[in-house]
Design a protein around this motif. Sequence first.
Motif, short mmCIF file in Angstrom:
data_model
loop_
_atom_site.label_atom_id
_atom_site.label_comp_id
_atom_site.label_asym_id
_atom_site.label_seq_id
_atom_site.Cartn_x
_atom_site.Cartn_y
_atom_site.Cartn_z
N UNK A 65 0.84 -1.20 0.00
CA UNK A 65 0.00 0.00 0.00
C UNK A 65 0.87 1.25 0.00
N UNK A 66 0.51 2.20 -0.83
CA UNK A 66 1.14 3.52 -0.83
C UNK A 66 0.07 4.51 -0.38
N UNK A 67 0.25 5.05 0.82
CA UNK A 67 -0.74 5.94 1.44
C UNK A 67 -0.36 7.38 1.15
N UNK A 68 -1.31 8.15 0.60
CA UNK A 68 -1.06 9.55 0.24
C UNK A 68 -2.14 10.43 0.87
N UNK A 69 -1.85 11.09 2.00
CA UNK A 69 -2.81 12.06 2.54
C UNK A 69 -2.97 13.23 1.58
N UNK A 117 -5.27 20.27 0.08
CA UNK A 117 -4.73 21.42 -0.66
C UNK A 117 -3.57 21.00 -1.56
N UNK A 118 -3.82 20.00 -2.39
CA UNK A 118 -2.79 19.49 -3.29
C UNK A 118 -3.26 19.55 -4.74
N UNK A 119 -4.04 20.57 -5.07
CA UNK A 119 -4.55 20.71 -6.43
C UNK A 119 -3.40 20.91 -7.41
N UNK A 120 -3.41 20.13 -8.48
CA UNK A 120 -2.36 20.21 -9.47
C UNK A 120 -1.11 19.43 -9.11
N UNK A 121 -1.10 18.80 -7.93
CA UNK A 121 0.09 18.10 -7.45
C UNK A 121 -0.15 16.61 -7.24
N UNK A 122 -1.30 16.27 -6.65
CA UNK A 122 -1.53 14.88 -6.28
C UNK A 122 -1.69 13.98 -7.51
N UNK A 123 -2.25 14.51 -8.60
CA UNK A 123 -2.41 13.71 -9.81
C UNK A 123 -1.09 13.18 -10.34
N UNK A 124 -0.09 14.06 -10.55
CA UNK A 124 1.22 13.58 -11.00
C UNK A 124 1.89 12.61 -10.02
N UNK A 131 3.29 -4.55 3.12
CA UNK A 131 4.16 -3.41 3.41
C UNK A 131 3.37 -2.14 3.12
N UNK A 132 3.75 -1.05 3.81
CA UNK A 132 3.06 0.22 3.67
C UNK A 132 4.08 1.34 3.53
N UNK A 133 3.81 2.25 2.62
CA UNK A 133 4.66 3.42 2.45
C UNK A 133 3.77 4.65 2.47
N UNK A 134 4.19 5.66 3.22
CA UNK A 134 3.46 6.92 3.24
C UNK A 134 4.30 7.99 2.56
N UNK A 135 3.71 8.67 1.60
CA UNK A 135 4.40 9.81 0.99
C UNK A 135 3.41 10.95 0.80
N UNK A 136 3.95 12.16 0.68
CA UNK A 136 3.11 13.35 0.61
C UNK A 136 2.56 13.57 -0.79
N UNK A 137 1.47 14.34 -0.85
CA UNK A 137 0.79 14.58 -2.12
C UNK A 137 1.37 15.75 -2.90
N UNK A 138 2.31 16.49 -2.29
CA UNK A 138 2.80 17.72 -2.93
C UNK A 138 4.05 17.51 -3.78
N UNK A 139 4.50 16.27 -3.93
CA UNK A 139 5.65 16.00 -4.79
C UNK A 139 6.99 16.06 -4.11
N UNK A 140 7.03 16.29 -2.79
CA UNK A 140 8.31 16.32 -2.08
C UNK A 140 8.98 14.95 -2.01
N UNK A 177 16.82 14.81 9.73
CA UNK A 177 15.58 15.08 8.99
C UNK A 177 14.35 14.52 9.72
N UNK A 178 14.12 15.01 10.93
CA UNK A 178 13.07 14.44 11.77
C UNK A 178 11.67 14.72 11.24
N UNK A 179 11.52 15.70 10.36
CA UNK A 179 10.19 16.04 9.85
C UNK A 179 9.87 15.35 8.52
N UNK A 180 10.78 14.52 8.02
CA UNK A 180 10.56 13.87 6.74
C UNK A 180 9.44 12.83 6.87
N UNK A 181 8.42 12.97 6.03
CA UNK A 181 7.27 12.08 6.11
C UNK A 181 7.26 10.95 5.11
N UNK A 182 8.40 10.70 4.46
CA UNK A 182 8.51 9.56 3.54
C UNK A 182 8.83 8.34 4.40
#
Length: 349
Positions: free
Chosen positions: A13-17, A20-27, A97-106, A170-175
Amino acid sequence: MRNPAELNPAQVAVVIPCFRAKGLVGPVVAGVLRVGEELGNYYQLLVLVVNDACPEESWHEITGHPQVQVLHHSHNRGVGAATLTGLQAALEQQCQAMVKLDADGQHPPLYLLDLIPHLLGQPAGELALVKGSRYRWPSPPGSIPWARQLGSILLEPMARAALAYRNLTDISNGYLGLNQLSCRYLMAAQLGPSLQQRYLFESSVLVRSAWLGLELREFAMLPRYGERWISSMESGAMVLPLLGFWSQATLSRLLRCYMASVSLGSGLLLMTALSSALAGYLWITRVGPEIADRTQVSAGTSSAFTTACATALVSLLLLFLYDYRSGSDVKVLRFPALLRDLEKKQSVD
């Protein structure tokens, strides 16, 4: 004859919260699906996009695909709550397995090519949290915003003290990546400190992982910040909450490690406290008043005060050394995907 692994591919699973990710989450979703195609038939990717009541309705950008599911919150609950919703759905669907990544392309999906096999290759019974780090590879000046760098300089030493993970960055990294067993332990409500629902979620994941004894691994990745990236450190809104969070986490760990059990560290902590208390008492009742009255401090009082201060200082230094040596090293990973990302960046530049 087909390989048995192709007949029973591991579901990941790839979890993407999504907020406010207009124009970003699609790619981002499209990139994850491309990675799934490149991984081949050995892995089956399930993309779980969690719409956290996005006012822009960003999730509408995601075209219908059998591997993509959109989960909805009726009201905004925060990135932590959205991630937990996705992880719970992944567990219910028996993802391995599970991976969380952000919707803004970071968080480039490219690293999934190596992260997913790494997670599934862990020995049975091994608990580990694998996270990205933008500081494990030299970056050109200006590639990481100044607010993010300042926050790292101020908060990472506190985080290391709170977690006893040596060389943490990098304690704030959400990958984030977990195998199924590690995720089940992390999600167990009755175990350890609570997971935060909003912007302190990544920090609370680290605290809970340390409490559970998960091994921490960091994979090097290139930093990516778009024009729409806004740091909470830049606005100053999260400075005090972060300082308070890590101070409380540090105190909780020290109490749990050195007061709830007996060890050499417990003795050093007790000696530091008693010596400091004695030095404070002597200063208030003897040394301070005598100095204020411009009278000579007696030799006995001076010797006792100096000895108490020296004992407190030496005990504290030994406690720091003992605590540091009792911690665990963060394992650094450098995936082949990093080389591909470097080549991609050089071709763009």
